[in-house]
Design a protein around this motif. Sequence first.
Motif, PDB file in Angstrom:
ATOM      1  N   GLY A  89       0.758  -1.185  -0.102  1.00 20.20           N
ATOM      2  CA  GLY A  89       0.041  -0.058   0.168  1.00 20.20           C
ATOM      3  C   GLY A  89       0.952   1.120  -0.023  1.00 20.20           C
ATOM      4  O   GLY A  89       1.876   1.270   0.558  1.00 20.20           O
ATOM      5  N   SER A  90       0.233   2.366  -0.289  1.00 19.87           N
ATOM      6  CA  SER A  90       0.849   3.893  -0.500  1.00 19.87           C
ATOM      7  C   SER A  90       2.202   3.793  -0.960  1.00 19.87           C
ATOM      8  O   SER A  90       3.174   4.124  -0.073  1.00 19.87           O
ATOM      9  CB  SER A  90       0.807   4.167   1.096  1.00 19.87           C
ATOM     10  OG  SER A  90      -0.532   4.116   1.642  1.00 19.87           O
ATOM     11  N   PRO A  91       2.299   3.300  -2.025  1.00 21.44           N
ATOM     12  CA  PRO A  91       3.803   3.450  -2.804  1.00 21.44           C
ATOM     13  C   PRO A  91       4.362   4.809  -2.688  1.00 21.44           C
ATOM     14  O   PRO A  91       3.615   5.770  -3.166  1.00 21.44           O
ATOM     15  CB  PRO A  91       3.743   2.621  -3.917  1.00 21.44           C
ATOM     16  CG  PRO A  91       2.236   2.802  -4.329  1.00 21.44           C
ATOM     17  CD  PRO A  91       1.424   2.715  -2.942  1.00 21.44           C
ATOM     18  N   ASP A  92       5.578   4.937  -2.564  1.00 22.24           N
ATOM     19  CA  ASP A  92       6.360   6.412  -2.539  1.00 22.24           C
ATOM     20  C   ASP A  92       6.604   6.732  -4.203  1.00 22.24           C
ATOM     21  O   ASP A  92       6.236   5.947  -5.062  1.00 22.24           O
ATOM     22  CB  ASP A  92       7.500   6.280  -1.697  1.00 22.24           C
ATOM     23  CG  ASP A  92       8.762   5.468  -2.358  1.00 22.24           C
ATOM     24  OD1 ASP A  92       8.740   5.011  -3.229  1.00 22.24           O
ATOM     25  OD2 ASP A  92       9.370   5.346  -1.458  1.00 22.24           O
ATOM     26  N   GLU A  93       7.384   7.583  -4.449  1.00 18.05           N
ATOM     27  CA  GLU A  93       7.705   8.072  -5.774  1.00 18.05           C
ATOM     28  C   GLU A  93       8.392   7.228  -6.588  1.00 18.05           C
ATOM     29  O   GLU A  93       8.208   7.211  -7.674  1.00 18.05           O
ATOM     30  CB  GLU A  93       8.260   9.443  -5.836  1.00 18.05           C
ATOM     31  CG  GLU A  93       7.623  10.878  -5.345  1.00 18.05           C
ATOM     32  CD  GLU A  93       8.153  12.008  -5.325  1.00 18.05           C
ATOM     33  OE1 GLU A  93       7.679  13.111  -5.473  1.00 18.05           O
ATOM     34  OE2 GLU A  93       9.560  11.924  -5.414  1.00 18.05           O
ATOM     35  N   ASN A  94       9.154   6.459  -5.965  1.00 17.04           N
ATOM     36  CA  ASN A  94       9.797   5.047  -6.374  1.00 17.04           C
ATOM     37  C   ASN A  94       8.934   4.033  -6.572  1.00 17.04           C
ATOM     38  O   ASN A  94       9.560   2.945  -6.846  1.00 17.04           O
ATOM     39  CB  ASN A  94      11.149   4.947  -5.950  1.00 17.04           C
ATOM     40  CG  ASN A  94      12.015   6.128  -5.976  1.00 17.04           C
ATOM     41  OD1 ASN A  94      12.024   7.062  -7.002  1.00 17.04           O
ATOM     42  ND2 ASN A  94      13.167   6.281  -4.963  1.00 17.04           N
ATOM     43  N   CYS A  95       7.934   3.790  -6.331  1.00 19.97           N
ATOM     44  CA  CYS A  95       7.102   2.862  -6.171  1.00 19.97           C
ATOM     45  C   CYS A  95       7.260   1.917  -5.127  1.00 19.97           C
ATOM     46  O   CYS A  95       6.694   0.547  -5.449  1.00 19.97           O
ATOM     47  CB  CYS A  95       6.856   2.087  -7.636  1.00 19.97           C
ATOM     48  SG  CYS A  95       6.305   3.229  -9.026  1.00 19.97           S
ATOM     49  N   CYS A 167       1.278   2.645  -9.169  1.00 18.72           N
ATOM     50  CA  CYS A 167       2.344   3.782  -9.128  1.00 18.72           C
ATOM     51  C   CYS A 167       2.518   3.976 -10.406  1.00 18.72           C
ATOM     52  O   CYS A 167       2.864   5.186 -10.972  1.00 18.72           O
ATOM     53  CB  CYS A 167       3.607   3.121  -8.311  1.00 18.72           C
ATOM     54  SG  CYS A 167       4.864   4.336  -8.242  1.00 18.72           S
ATOM     55  N   ALA A 168       2.518   2.654 -11.421  1.00 22.25           N
ATOM     56  CA  ALA A 168       2.510   3.062 -12.918  1.00 22.25           C
ATOM     57  C   ALA A 168       1.728   4.024 -13.530  1.00 22.25           C
ATOM     58  O   ALA A 168       1.956   4.691 -14.244  1.00 22.25           O
ATOM     59  CB  ALA A 168       2.719   1.595 -13.810  1.00 22.25           C
ATOM     60  N   GLU A 169       0.428   3.964 -13.179  1.00 21.96           N
ATOM     61  CA  GLU A 169      -0.749   4.868 -13.605  1.00 21.96           C
ATOM     62  C   GLU A 169      -0.410   6.288 -12.987  1.00 21.96           C
ATOM     63  O   GLU A 169      -0.503   7.117 -13.853  1.00 21.96           O
ATOM     64  CB  GLU A 169      -1.929   4.336 -12.925  1.00 21.96           C
ATOM     65  CG  GLU A 169      -3.141   5.030 -13.312  1.00 21.96           C
ATOM     66  CD  GLU A 169      -4.332   4.500 -12.999  1.00 21.96           C
ATOM     67  OE1 GLU A 169      -5.560   5.104 -13.281  1.00 21.96           O
ATOM     68  OE2 GLU A 169      -4.303   3.513 -11.961  1.00 21.96           O
ATOM     69  N   TRP A 170       0.165   6.300 -11.857  1.00 25.35           N
ATOM     70  CA  TRP A 170       0.324   7.681 -11.487  1.00 25.35           C
ATOM     71  C   TRP A 170       1.429   8.485 -12.102  1.00 25.35           C
ATOM     72  O   TRP A 170       1.415   9.650 -12.543  1.00 25.35           O
ATOM     73  CB  TRP A 170       1.166   7.643  -9.932  1.00 25.35           C
ATOM     74  CG  TRP A 170       1.308   8.694  -9.364  1.00 25.35           C
ATOM     75  CD1 TRP A 170       0.628  10.032  -8.791  1.00 25.35           C
ATOM     76  CD2 TRP A 170       2.738   9.194  -8.926  1.00 25.35           C
ATOM     77  NE1 TRP A 170       1.302  10.983  -8.281  1.00 25.35           N
ATOM     78  CE2 TRP A 170       2.425  10.353  -8.160  1.00 25.35           C
ATOM     79  CE3 TRP A 170       3.835   8.602  -8.983  1.00 25.35           C
ATOM     80  CZ2 TRP A 170       3.598  10.916  -7.813  1.00 25.35           C
ATOM     81  CZ3 TRP A 170       4.816   9.000  -8.555  1.00 25.35           C
ATOM     82  CH2 TRP A 170       5.011  10.419  -7.758  1.00 25.35           C
ATOM     83  N   LYS A 171       2.563   7.767 -12.419  1.00 22.39           N
ATOM     84  CA  LYS A 171       3.577   8.108 -13.407  1.00 22.39           C
ATOM     85  C   LYS A 171       3.248   8.585 -14.545  1.00 22.39           C
ATOM     86  O   LYS A 171       3.520   9.693 -15.210  1.00 22.39           O
ATOM     87  CB  LYS A 171       4.802   7.257 -13.089  1.00 22.39           C
ATOM     88  CG  LYS A 171       5.531   7.216 -12.054  1.00 22.39           C
ATOM     89  CD  LYS A 171       6.763   6.384 -11.994  1.00 22.39           C
ATOM     90  CE  LYS A 171       7.656   6.336 -10.835  1.00 22.39           C
ATOM     91  NZ  LYS A 171       9.056   5.630 -11.001  1.00 22.39           N
ATOM     92  N   ALA A 172       2.401   7.730 -15.285  1.00 19.66           N
ATOM     93  CA  ALA A 172       1.602   7.860 -16.614  1.00 19.66           C
ATOM     94  C   ALA A 172       1.116   9.018 -16.673  1.00 19.66           C
ATOM     95  O   ALA A 172       0.745   9.800 -17.761  1.00 19.66           O
ATOM     96  CB  ALA A 172       1.121   6.594 -17.089  1.00 19.66           C
ATOM     97  N   GLY A 173       0.375   9.376 -15.501  1.00 20.24           N
ATOM     98  CA  GLY A 173      -0.445  10.820 -15.377  1.00 20.24           C
ATOM     99  C   GLY A 173       0.314  12.114 -15.232  1.00 20.24           C
ATOM    100  O   GLY A 173      -0.222  12.929 -14.548  1.00 20.24           O
ATOM    101  N   GLY A 174       1.725  11.783 -15.152  1.00 20.82           N
ATOM    102  CA  GLY A 174       2.529  13.177 -14.889  1.00 20.82           C
ATOM    103  C   GLY A 174       2.779  13.250 -13.439  1.00 20.82           C
ATOM    104  O   GLY A 174       3.076  14.433 -12.822  1.00 20.82           O
ATOM    105  N   CYS A 175       2.597  12.045 -12.640  1.00 23.11           N
ATOM    106  CA  CYS A 175       3.024  12.306 -11.437  1.00 23.11           C
ATOM    107  C   CYS A 175       2.150  13.196 -10.459  1.00 23.11           C
ATOM    108  O   CYS A 175       2.452  14.026  -9.707  1.00 23.11           O
ATOM    109  CB  CYS A 175       4.601  12.440 -10.754  1.00 23.11           C
ATOM    110  SG  CYS A 175       5.746  11.037 -11.509  1.00 23.11           S
ATOM    111  N   GLN A 176       0.889  13.140 -10.923  1.00 21.47           N
ATOM    112  CA  GLN A 176      -0.042  14.109 -10.192  1.00 21.47           C
ATOM    113  C   GLN A 176      -1.212  13.151  -9.273  1.00 21.47           C
ATOM    114  O   GLN A 176      -1.518  12.214  -9.748  1.00 21.47           O
ATOM    115  CB  GLN A 176      -0.964  14.796 -11.274  1.00 21.47           C
ATOM    116  CG  GLN A 176      -0.071  15.580 -12.160  1.00 21.47           C
ATOM    117  CD  GLN A 176       0.747  16.709 -11.412  1.00 21.47           C
ATOM    118  OE1 GLN A 176       0.303  17.378 -10.636  1.00 21.47           O
ATOM    119  NE2 GLN A 176       2.199  16.558 -11.706  1.00 21.47           N
TER     120      GLN A 176
END
Length: 364
Positions: A89-95, A167-176
Amino acid sequence: MGLLRGFGLGSLATLTFTASTALAHANSTSHNSPGLPLAINTWGGPFIVATDAAYVALLEAQTSALDAVELGCSTCEANQCDGSVGYGGSPDENCETTLDAMIMDGTTMKSGSVAALRRIKNAIGVARAVLEHTTHTMLAGDFATDFAISNGFVAQNLTTLNSAASCAEWKAGGCQPNYRINVTPDPASSCGPYSPLPLNSSSRDYTSQLHSRGSPEGHDTISMVALHRSGVMAAGTSTNGAGRKIPGRVGDGPITGSGSYVDGDVGGCGATGDGDIMMRFLPCYQAIENLRLGMHPKAAAENAVKRMVRKYPAVQSGIVVVDKEGNHGGAGSGWTFTYAYRGGSMNETVVVTVPPLNDRVSDL
């Protein structure tokens, strides 16, 4: 060595219940003690398995208050409860998922905690090892992992298919959204890498530049207080922290007096919410000091929350407070907070709903 060193997952499963839940609406109601032993913790819903596990354990003569807190919190670590506790749960910026936890003994006032713990599932167990096998209070990061392994804990990957996909989805969305401020490129539209923008601390608008852009995700946590039938108390907290956090971030969970706090002469407290704000106020320490001054647990909780809301009107917070007799109450802001308890001869866990205090702070 702590209770869970002697429990396998099969034994843990026998203490994980799907209990029917009675709802009680707190509003302005004060809650008297159901009797001892007592287990009480932040949140209802999937978190009641932790309440039940701790309470049932307390019925056994050989179970201490520390054992019950460790078992209750580790139940959520193993089951993930709502996904905000334990692995995956709750992965950080590095997943990566990293964990924070603490446990505190109400007799000695000694606490043990781990912060930004990597690759170890049973964070509350490692926190207890810090309490029992060191004179320290907190260990952090990779060194906490090394300590855990040397104490018999097994290192493993805490990432799951769901957390990796999230996390991959978050990064694909511009880390928003994210937690970056005062950096370039604009964190509202970019994943970085970031460079700091210069700030002038003597500028009139300096303080306004220090405010966040809003919290990206929720920040649920399990914080638990256990009262043994002898009156001995313990408290503890476990969480995987804020989703999309900057790697290395530590919230209020492992901070003594913020995530939880207990003084067996007075009472105990557990907290959940926006840890980056809450740790600035040590709300559980404040609530127990309020008890010491003679406040009822509900009033003690409300006072601690109002202190935060006066500075941060939108803060999401929730704290549950119990005195040494088992009387209890809660307060929260920014959301509808719930807490769960089971004590005395109760046949099931009760969940108390606590409406937010944000609109009622003038009477502090």
